[in-house]
Design a protein around this motif. Sequence first.
Motif, short mmCIF file in Angstrom:
data_model
loop_
_atom_site.label_atom_id
_atom_site.label_comp_id
_atom_site.label_asym_id
_atom_site.label_seq_id
_atom_site.Cartn_x
_atom_site.Cartn_y
_atom_site.Cartn_z
N UNK A 38 0.83 -1.21 0.00
CA UNK A 38 0.00 0.00 0.00
C UNK A 38 0.86 1.26 0.00
N UNK B 16 -2.41 -1.49 -6.47
CA UNK B 16 -2.14 -2.50 -5.44
C UNK B 16 -2.33 -3.90 -6.01
N UNK C 162 0.41 -4.16 4.52
CA UNK C 162 0.41 -2.85 5.18
C UNK C 162 -0.75 -2.68 6.14
N UNK D 201 1.43 -2.97 13.82
CA UNK D 201 2.87 -2.75 13.95
C UNK D 201 3.44 -3.53 15.13
N UNK E 298 -4.56 5.31 19.15
CA UNK E 298 -5.06 4.56 18.00
C UNK E 298 -5.11 3.07 18.32
N UNK F 228 -8.41 0.64 18.47
CA UNK F 228 -8.54 -0.60 17.70
C UNK F 228 -8.91 -1.78 18.59
N UNK G 76 0.09 3.13 9.65
CA UNK G 76 -1.03 2.70 10.50
C UNK G 76 -2.35 2.82 9.74
N UNK G 77 -3.23 1.90 10.03
CA UNK G 77 -4.43 1.78 9.22
C UNK G 77 -5.31 3.04 9.23
N UNK G 78 -5.40 3.67 10.39
CA UNK G 78 -6.31 4.80 10.48
C UNK G 78 -5.80 6.02 9.72
N UNK H 172 -3.73 5.79 7.01
CA UNK H 172 -3.37 5.44 5.63
C UNK H 172 -4.64 5.21 4.82
N UNK I 283 -5.09 1.71 2.29
CA UNK I 283 -5.50 0.38 2.73
C UNK I 283 -7.00 0.35 3.00
#
Lengths: 167, 74
Positions: free
Chosen positions: A68, A97, A114, A118, A130, A134, B1-3, B5, B8
Amino acid sequence: MVMRKDQPTFDAPVPGQSLTAPLGGRPWQSPPQYATVEEALDYYLPRLANDEVIAQLMDTLEMGVPVTVIANTMQLASVMEGKHTVDVGMLVVPVLIEMILYLAEQNNVEYVMGDDKPQKVRKTLVDKAVLKLEDLKEKGSDEKLESLEAVDEVKEEQKVVGLMGRR
Amino acid sequence: MQLTDPTIILYKKMERELMATENVPKKSVSTGLLASTKKRDANEDTDVNQPSYRVMQYMSQIRKLREENKNGDA
């Protein structure tokens, strides 16, 4: 020995610096070269079929750079060159992609999408918040559904009690 | 990070839409003599005019190639 701390960087742009160039002086301020998704894809896909580009792409994927990130960088660079607009770039990203994934699979290269969590968490407040959000999302999704169903049941049970309602 | 980016998020959403459209059964069209000759589905044209719909179609084409590659059909 003097401990080296993270030094603040002073080479960042001054607020409003982007407005100092004359209007239309930047490539992204002039009309884009490719206005539609098809035109933009006609620009990208032949490039992705080039052997040299494929080799570089596979090297980058092998280094662990997420797919990504590569796709986003490609479209962002083209936006800055004035090839297409940001919205066309965003629309092109899923196709890029998919194409990168196809090339990676064809060359038997392992890739990272991606969207994984992490492994190394930075200690910044934003990252912590964040991650917490999640976790809450994952844990709370089932509980929320149950509570919503309960609310619906209660609503159905409530009878009409207006002046004209039957008693 | 997903939020942070968008790519994605965009890709996942497109993927979901693609799966949803693939699972929808196609309507059987009557082709008898008395069948209406008017355009059957006005939505078809409007869908094609949507760039996101076209992008989804391109995605599905490349995905088919990927699947063929995986299965060793290519």
